[in-house]
Design a protein around this motif. Structure first.
Motif, PDB file in Angstrom:
ATOM      1  N   ALA A 276      22.552  30.575 -44.414  1.00 41.19           N
ATOM      2  CA  ALA A 276      21.565  31.659 -44.385  1.00 41.19           C
ATOM      3  C   ALA A 276      21.445  32.269 -42.997  1.00 41.19           C
ATOM      4  CB  ALA A 276      20.202  31.132 -44.835  1.00 41.19           C
TER       5      ALA A 276
ATOM      6  N   ALA B  14      22.897  24.842 -46.257  1.00 40.88           N
ATOM      7  CA  ALA B  14      22.223  26.036 -46.778  1.00 40.88           C
ATOM      8  C   ALA B  14      21.529  26.799 -45.654  1.00 40.88           C
ATOM      9  CB  ALA B  14      21.216  25.639 -47.853  1.00 40.88           C
ATOM     10  N   TYR B  15      20.875  26.080 -44.758  1.00 39.90           N
ATOM     11  CA  TYR B  15      20.224  26.734 -43.617  1.00 39.90           C
ATOM     12  C   TYR B  15      21.246  27.482 -42.783  1.00 39.90           C
ATOM     13  CZ  TYR B  15      15.808  24.104 -44.182  1.00 39.90           C
ATOM     14  OH  TYR B  15      14.626  23.585 -44.643  1.00 39.90           O
TER      15      TYR B  15
ATOM     16  N   ALA C  42      16.979  27.212 -30.916  1.00 41.71           N
ATOM     17  CA  ALA C  42      17.483  28.544 -30.571  1.00 41.71           C
ATOM     18  C   ALA C  42      17.575  28.647 -29.050  1.00 41.71           C
ATOM     19  CB  ALA C  42      16.566  29.624 -31.138  1.00 41.71           C
TER      20      ALA C  42
ATOM     21  N   ALA D   8      22.250  27.250 -33.458  1.00 42.08           N
ATOM     22  CA  ALA D   8      20.910  26.676 -33.357  1.00 42.08           C
ATOM     23  C   ALA D   8      20.692  25.662 -34.475  1.00 42.08           C
ATOM     24  CB  ALA D   8      19.851  27.777 -33.414  1.00 42.08           C
ATOM     25  N   TRP D   9      21.128  26.001 -35.660  1.00 39.52           N
ATOM     26  CA  TRP D   9      20.967  25.056 -36.777  1.00 39.52           C
ATOM     27  C   TRP D   9      21.870  23.850 -36.613  1.00 39.52           C
ATOM     28  CZ3 TRP D   9      17.132  24.494 -39.880  1.00 39.52           C
ATOM     29  CH2 TRP D   9      16.310  25.592 -40.148  1.00 39.52           C
TER      30      TRP D   9
ATOM     31  N   ARG E 150      20.188  21.532 -34.338  1.00 36.28           N
ATOM     32  CA  ARG E 150      19.092  20.849 -35.032  1.00 36.28           C
ATOM     33  C   ARG E 150      19.639  19.735 -35.909  1.00 36.28           C
ATOM     34  NH1 ARG E 150      13.516  22.508 -36.564  1.00 36.28           N
ATOM     35  NH2 ARG E 150      12.960  21.250 -38.374  1.00 36.28           N
TER      36      ARG E 150
END
Lengths: 462, 595
Positions: free
Chosen positions: A92, A88-89, A338, A102-103, A106
């Motif tokens: 988005a 979901a992140y 990021a 970046a996600w 993570r």
């Protein structure tokens, strides 16, 4: 820790046995000659699990290799919810080019299922779909999610699903694959890079495959099949003739004797060694088993449990992503990804943009005088008490967590965490002695020591 | 540890409360009399409690506690509460009464060019001040002893005062009801020397300071004085003032930068006016006579001047400028000489859009010098949906000298721009804009829009649906808007204005009005986006990101209204910022969880 003569002797004996497939792929059982050590536990986690923290290493030591590998291969209960949240992140974040990588970084740092992420990275490198050609973060995001869904499943299912992915079609120039003009690049990529490997087919086969793949278009970010654009006339392909469509094409490709070895060799290079090119005979048993149903999870399990795997310590050069992520995971923190994505791109690994259609070359291509310096700087920045990464990595806190707050104990812990048994004893002692002689104690000297360890040549090897 | 935390509690509060000592006790002169003459920065606040009192509100404390939702923040808050409780016990008072007693007399802060700092705090209760000093000192002694550095805390006599030093970069003394705190003994000694030498060279007697004081006036509750002669010697300041001017900065700031380069002093006065906090700048600097930065931003003719901001439904902000664009662009070689080569591409594009008409005279010269930019909350069509990231609508409003002739040229240019955007998007296989015409208030206007999405999920559609670029020409006005909704509202607004034309103000050349509640609302609508951005940029957990975002939202939520005005007073630039604030209600912001 290690006597050089013992090391040389053992290496020679291993060299003799490594060529024997029955020994190579048999499960590793610790014995007097090859005990289960911190070095091997760390090796397992470095290769399979993007690195480990001290607690994980201690647990793996206590569990033994069989249980340790088993734990890694079986996802924790929280994995599904974790991946859903991150999906979901990432969805988005598709509004910007830099958001999704970046996600993803993570996710790599925080995932409870690092083996899944390692396999996702492997497939991403194998298919090498790049946003430089796709130019659509949402499409790329969907493509990576698909890789992840099938990473430890069946390769044939993965391949079939990928042929429906708009990102794949766009990247390979097959946005509009019509019967009047079949796309040869797509067909060639499918055979040369995804399945058979180079030199296993003729131009006629490429033509046949291209015709079989016609009828697929990317429209409004979706792949659509238009029957009237499909070339349904008979085609010749790999010694067969008939009205082949895409399904038939895939079946024929996967039936080829060259396919399974080609893919197994990729897995070997990713998890075992990239310095030694294995003979076909060594990979034959794996390929034969893989060809039965193309189960990537089973293949991986065989490799990770094998004698050969546990004989190949520090025979791969860490990619920039693995270098950074293993450092961060080792220190049980998360950093601003990021910035990290940008720094890793500068070191040659932009997650969304494999540099060539063959992916990242890896191996010694990761290392030159500039990237070595860049890695050292990145480690310094990550470990600094202030600066772009906000001092989130705290070696002192980790040392305290494991009851090693005293300066010498903390230094030893870091040495064991980052370099396990990879250094000769005299080097270890020299490093510890230099650290103890330092003018002051406290968090800052330990940060500097950690940065020093991260810059050592051994730290760049997985 | 307690010392450090106590200082960290006291210092920010003291830094906020720079108060001018009004000689409240024992005939002490103003603190500026003890600050060195060459101080580069002096901060003084008179009547600190007038500024501090709202911060002592229980609602604010409740709001701060509610915002600390994650473990780390909660721990820090608990540590702070622990220190406060300890001090309350030692001083025999609650923290609010304690602050009033300790800070009510005011204080001043001075920064020397060499880096020396001096903080003077005048307490209303001398006994409590001495008690606090002793408490902190004893804690420091205990802490130093525990770390094996017993000799760290030391004292000595200097003149008739006892100097204490708790750390290598700290020195303090208590004189009557005044605490003097410096970052080194030398600075403290200089202050004590000035104390005993009334005719000594202090900042209060410096001509620049006196000029600034007079300009700010006695009704200021606080004052910041900057010695620009000293500050211009600082590398970063020098670089900022002499740096490469950019077109937008030059347009917005007009002659401000040039004036600062010439100024000997700059002062900021803080006033309270009917519940509003007013900050006003004063300076002796001015742009040279005939400077181009003055010419384009000042009304040349009678009847010209700054028009008031336009009011529309849901307005978040409005910027009103008096800028002669023709004069501005004609002077580009003087205003931003290093950027003019980069403008070649811009001029080429303008040439394409305006069919070869010369930009300065033929295009910019066709506009009157009033420019207004309006930002407003969007109203989304429920049938189409709401984008995941909600952007406010924005528009520029100009007036044309020859609306009949030039208006059609602008229309053509705008349609070319939309066409170019469509072509570029088409190259990337992205949907383009459909151009249409509509009417509102008897005015035909042009709008463009994306065809509706096929997605049935209308709660988070693509960000492109934030934009429906529109162009309207009611009368001699020209409206370029990001949405047709705002264009319609502005048509109404300008028609109303045209019916009853306002008197332009010649006193100011720029004004910006911000509605705090609406700004807060748009930030809140995008709260999830801020949280996610915070997570990947800082690497913190979701809870930490929520806390930080919450503090940001709460800070913006404290703003009711802000008005910034730039003007020229006797040829000197002046900025005035009026802030109407409100306290948070202590209710946590609504959390929107990821689905």
């Amino acid at each position: 820790m290690r006597d050089q003569a013992q090391i040389d002797g053992r290496a020679a004996r291993l060299q003799n046995r490594n060529g024997d497939p029955s020994w190579a792929w048999a499960p590793y059982r610790p014995d007097a000659e090859r005990p289960w050590t911190l070095e091997l536990a760390a090796h397992l986690y470095r290769r399979a699990a993007l690195g480990a923290n001290w607690g994980e290493l201690q647990q793996a030591l206590a569990d033994g290799p069989e249980a340790a590998v088993g734990k890694l291969l079986h996802p924790k209960p929280e994995t599904t919810a974790f991946n859903q949240a991150f999906d979901a992140y990432e969805n988005a974040a598709t509004g910007s080019d830099g958001g999704v990588p970046a996600w993803w970084l993570r996710r790599l740092i925080q995932t409870p299922d690092p083996v899944l992420e390692q396999m996702t990275l492997l497939w991403h490198n194998h298919f090498a779909i790049t946003n430089a050609r796709v130019n659509n973060p949402a499409m790329m995001c969907r493509y990576v999610h698909l890789l992840r869904r099938h990473a430890l499943g069946r390769f044939d299912t993965l391949l079939e699903s990928l042929l429906d992915e708009p990102a794949v079609l766009v990247c390979l120039g097959a946005r509009a694959n019509r019967k009047a003009r079949p796309n040869l690049d797509f067909a060639r990529a499918l055979m040369e890079r995804f399945t058979l490997g180079p030199g296993q087919f003729s131009d006629q086969d490429v033509q046949g495959a291209a015709r079989a793949l016609t009828g697929w278009f990317v429209s409004q970010d979706e792949a659509r099949y238009i029957p009237r654009e499909h070339d349904s006339a008979p085609k010749k392909f790999l010694g067969h003739e008939g009205d082949f469509d895409r399904k038939d094409l895939l079946r024929l490709l996967l039936e080829q004797p060259a396919t399974a070895p080609f893919l197994v060799r990729k897995v070997y290079r990713w998890f075992v060694s990239e310095t030694v090119s294995p003979p076909d005979a060594l990979l034959a048993p794996l390929a034969a088993d893989f060809a039965k149903d193309f189960d990537a999870g089973r293949l991986l399990e065989t490799v990770l449990r094998s004698n050969l795997f546990f004989s190949s310590c520090r025979q791969r050069i860490k990619s920039p992503v693995l270098y950074a992520v293993s450092l961060i995971r080792g220190l049980e923190a998360t950093v601003g990804t990021a910035r990290l994505a940008s720094d890793l791109a500068d070191l040659g690994q932009d997650l969304f943009q494999p540099p060539t259609l063959k992916g990242w070359a890896g191996g010694q291509c990761w290392i030159n005088r500039f990237t070595l310096l860049g890695r050292a700087r990145l480690a310094e920045d990550l470990l600094a008490g202030s600066g772009p990464y906000g001092a989130r990595l705290d070696p002192s806190a980790i040392a305290s967590k494991y009851g090693q707050s005293a300066p010498e104990a903390a230094s030893r812990l870091l040495l064991n965490l980052f370099l396990d048994g990879s250094l000769p004893e005299e080097t270890r002692q020299a490093l510890l002695a230099a650290q103890a002689r330092g003018p002051d104690q406290g968090p800052e000297p330990l940060r500097r020591f950690a940065a020093l360890l991260a810059a050592l040549p051994e730290s760049h090897l997985a | 540890m307690i010392l450090k935390k106590a200082l960290s509690v006291c210092a920010p509060v003291l830094a906020v409360l720079a108060v001018q000592a009004a000689g409240l006790a024992a005939g002490l002169p103003p603190a500026s009399r003890w600050a060195p003459e060459d101080a580069a920065l002096v901060v003084e606040v008179s009547e600190p409690m007038a500024l501090l009192e709202p911060l002592l509100s229980p609602d604010l404390a409740k709001a701060m506690t509610a915002l600390s939702t994650n473990q780390e923040s909660t721990l820090k808050l608990q540590q702070l509460q622990g220190i406060v409780a300890y001090l309350e016990l030692q001083l025999g008072t609650d923290w609010r009464a304690g602050l009033r007693a300790l800070l009510g007399g005011g204080f001043a802060f001075a920064l020397e060019p060499g880096g020396g700092t001096l903080l003077s705090v005048d307490a209303r209760d001398e006994k409590m001040l001495r008690q606090l000093e002793e408490t902190v000192r004893q804690s420091a002694v205990g802490q130093a002893s525990a770390q094996g550095r017993a000799g760290q805390v030391a004292s000595r006599q200097y003149r008739d005062a006892t100097l204490w030093s708790l750390a290598t970069n700290e020195a303090h003394a208590v004189v009557d009801n005044r605490l003097l705190l410096a970052n080194g003994p030398a600075t403290l000694e200089r202050a004590l020397d000035l104390r005993l030498e009334p005719d000594g060279k202090c900042v209060a007697s410096a001509p620049l300071y006196q000029a600034a004081r007079q300009a700010v006036g006695r009704d200021a509750r606080a004052m910041v004085f900057l010695n620009m002669q000293k500050l211009r010697l600082v590398a970063k300041v020098k670089e900022a003032l002499a740096g490469d001017a950019n077109p937008l900065g030059a347009l917005l700031l007009a002659d401000t930068r040039e004036a600062l380069c010439q100024a000997n002093w700059l002062a900021l006065g803080v006033y309270l006016d009917e519940g509003k906090l007013v900050l006003k700048t004063f300076t002796d600097g001015q742009a040279p006579a005939g400077a181009k930065t003055v010419a384009f931003a000042n009304p040349l003719n009678a009847g010209e001047g700054l028009l008031p901001p336009l009011e529309v439904t849901g307005r978040i902000a409005c910027l009103s400028l008096h800028r002669d664009l023709r004069e501005f662009y004609a002077a580009k070689d003087e205003l931003f000489p290093e950027r003019t080569s980069g403008l070649v591409f811009f001029e080429n594009m303008m040439g394409i859009f305006f069919s070869g008409i010369e930009l300065t005279e033929g295009v910019l010269g066709e506009t009157w010098p009033d420019i207004r930019v309006v930002v407003a909350a969007q109203r989304y069509d429920a049938a189409i949906g709401t984008p995941a990231a909600q952007m406010p609508a924005f528009a520029a409003v100009l007036r044309l000298r020859h609306p009949q002739a030039f208006g059609e040229i602008v229309e053509e240019a705008w349609q070319k721009a939309v066409g170019l955007a469509n072509f570029t998007r088409g190259q990337q296989a992205l949907p383009g804009l459909i151009i249409d015409r509509a009417s509102h208030g008897g005015v035909k206007y042009t709008l463009s829009y994306f065809r509706p999405p096929g997605d049935k999920n209308t709660a988070a559609i693509d960000g492109r649906y934030n934009y429906r670029p529109s162009l309207a020409r009611p009368g001699d006005y020209l409206i370029l808007s990001s949405t047709d909704g705002l264009a319609q509202d502005l048509i109404d607004a300008v028609q109303k204005e045209a019916a009853s034309p306002p008197t332009p103000s010649q006193a100011a050349h720029s004004t910006l009005e911000i509605d705090g509640a609406r700004l807060h609302a748009i930030l809140l609508a995008n709260r999830e986006e801020f949280i996610r951005k915070n997570m990947v940029e800082k690497g913190g957990s979701r809870e930490q990101a929520e806390t930080e975002t919450g503090f940001l939202m709460a800070a913006v939520g404290c703003l009711d209204r802000a008005v910034l005005t730039l003007a020229r007073q006797n040829a000197h630039p002046q900025a005035t910022l009026e802030l109407k604030l409100k306290m948070p209600d202590g209710k946590p912001e609504k959390t929107t969880a990821m689905k």
